[in-house]
Scaffold this active site. Structure first.
Site, short mmCIF file in Angstrom:
data_model
loop_
_atom_site.label_atom_id
_atom_site.label_comp_id
_atom_site.label_asym_id
_atom_site.label_seq_id
_atom_site.Cartn_x
_atom_site.Cartn_y
_atom_site.Cartn_z
N GLU A 134 0.75 -1.14 -0.02
CA GLU A 134 0.01 -0.09 0.00
C GLU A 134 0.79 1.24 -0.02
O GLU A 134 1.91 1.29 0.55
CB GLU A 134 -0.97 0.06 1.13
CG GLU A 134 -1.71 1.26 1.50
CD GLU A 134 -2.80 1.05 2.68
OE1 GLU A 134 -3.29 2.29 3.38
OE2 GLU A 134 -2.73 -0.18 3.03
N GLU A 137 -2.69 10.61 2.77
CA GLU A 137 -3.82 10.81 3.87
C GLU A 137 -3.89 12.22 4.36
O GLU A 137 -2.98 12.89 4.70
CB GLU A 137 -3.59 9.76 4.99
CG GLU A 137 -3.72 8.31 4.43
CD GLU A 137 -3.45 7.43 5.62
OE1 GLU A 137 -4.19 6.49 5.65
OE2 GLU A 137 -2.31 7.50 6.23
#
Length: 271
Positions: A133, A137
């Site tokens: 991943e 964010e």
């Protein structure tokens, strides 16, 4: 327990939960030189909205396709509901997986304690692969910052918080990352701002965006106050394969690699 370790454990638990409701099969890998969408409408066949299930753990919402809306050339991902009826979040993702290359998004995140607005690549047990991943964010508690992170074979704890110098929730800006075998370089408005070199992931993943409200991670995100609806907006996303013409970010990445190796600028905070 440190918050990073707590987040890793909760996310791992969430992925196990997802695997119980999503068929375990790896997505096909995109083999073209460029992929992009301007969010004029639902891009059937290329994109899909998560619906009817929850990641569990720190995700205090159920994904709802109704919370993925398109208007005026923008995609709106919303958090709705209340503490009595439960909350609904939104997630939109590609149907194919993507490998090394340049990933970009133009977006405006939510500003509110206890919520996350994101752009990332992900693959894991629910896709029949290892957990790799790469994250961009926005923590709604402070939208003057953006958090970069990545996981390699399920191992995270690579968070880096970059001070933007502007409030991301007040307008659209371009964010991205260039990923190759040896490094990941993150960009803000086409400027390279941070590079990671250690334990780089290698498995192609789907391009994903989501917004969600939290529980049990107040130290990281602050306590969610129940405010809803909340909406993040996305203008466009793109992927450019390595070596493709027009990928000037790749040249920038090579020029800035050495300068970004430690990237501990005075204006940035490294978690």
């Amino acid at each position: 327990m440190k918050i990073r370790r707590l987040v890793s454990l909760l996310t791992a638990a969430a992925i196990v939960a997802v695997g119980t409701v999503v068929s375990t099969s790896a997505a096909s890998t995109f083999n073209g030189s460029y992929f992009g969408t301007g969010f004029d409408s639902y891009d059937w066949g290329k994109m899909e909205a998560s619906d009817g299930w929850s990641n569990g753990g720190m995700f205090d919402c159920t994904w709802s396709k109704d919370n993925v809306q398109f208007s005026g050339g923008k995609m709106n991902l919303s958090i709705t509901g209340n503490q009595w009826q439960g909350y609904k979040g939104a997630e939109y993702r590609t149907t194919q997986a993507f490998g090394y290359g340049m990933y970009d998004v133009s977006m405006k995140p939510i500003k509110n304690d206890g919520v996350v607005s994101s752009f990332f690549t992900y693959t894991g047990p629910s896709d029949g692969t290892v957990w790799d991943e790469i994250d961009i964010e926005f923590l709604g508690k402070n939208t003057y910052q953006v958090q970069f992170n990545y996981y390699t074979r399920g191992q995270g704890n690579h968070e880096y918080v970059y001070n933007l110098g502007f409030d991301a929730s007040q307008g659209f800006h371009q964010y991205g990352f260039y990923w190759d075998k040896t490094s990941i370089t993150w960009y803000v408005d086409k400027k390279a701002v941070y590079t990671a070199y250690r334990d780089i992931p290698s498995t192609p993943g789907k391009i994903m965006m989501n917004v969600w409200n939290s529980k049990g991670v107040d130290e990281w995100l602050n306590h969610y106050n129940g405010r809803a609806p909340l909406t993040a907006q996305y203008d466009w996303i793109s992927y450019t394969a390595p070596g493709s013409s027009g990928s000037n970010q790749q040249q920038q990445q090579r020029q800035n690699n050495n300068n970004n190796k430690y990237n501990n600028n005075n204006n940035n905070n490294n978690n």
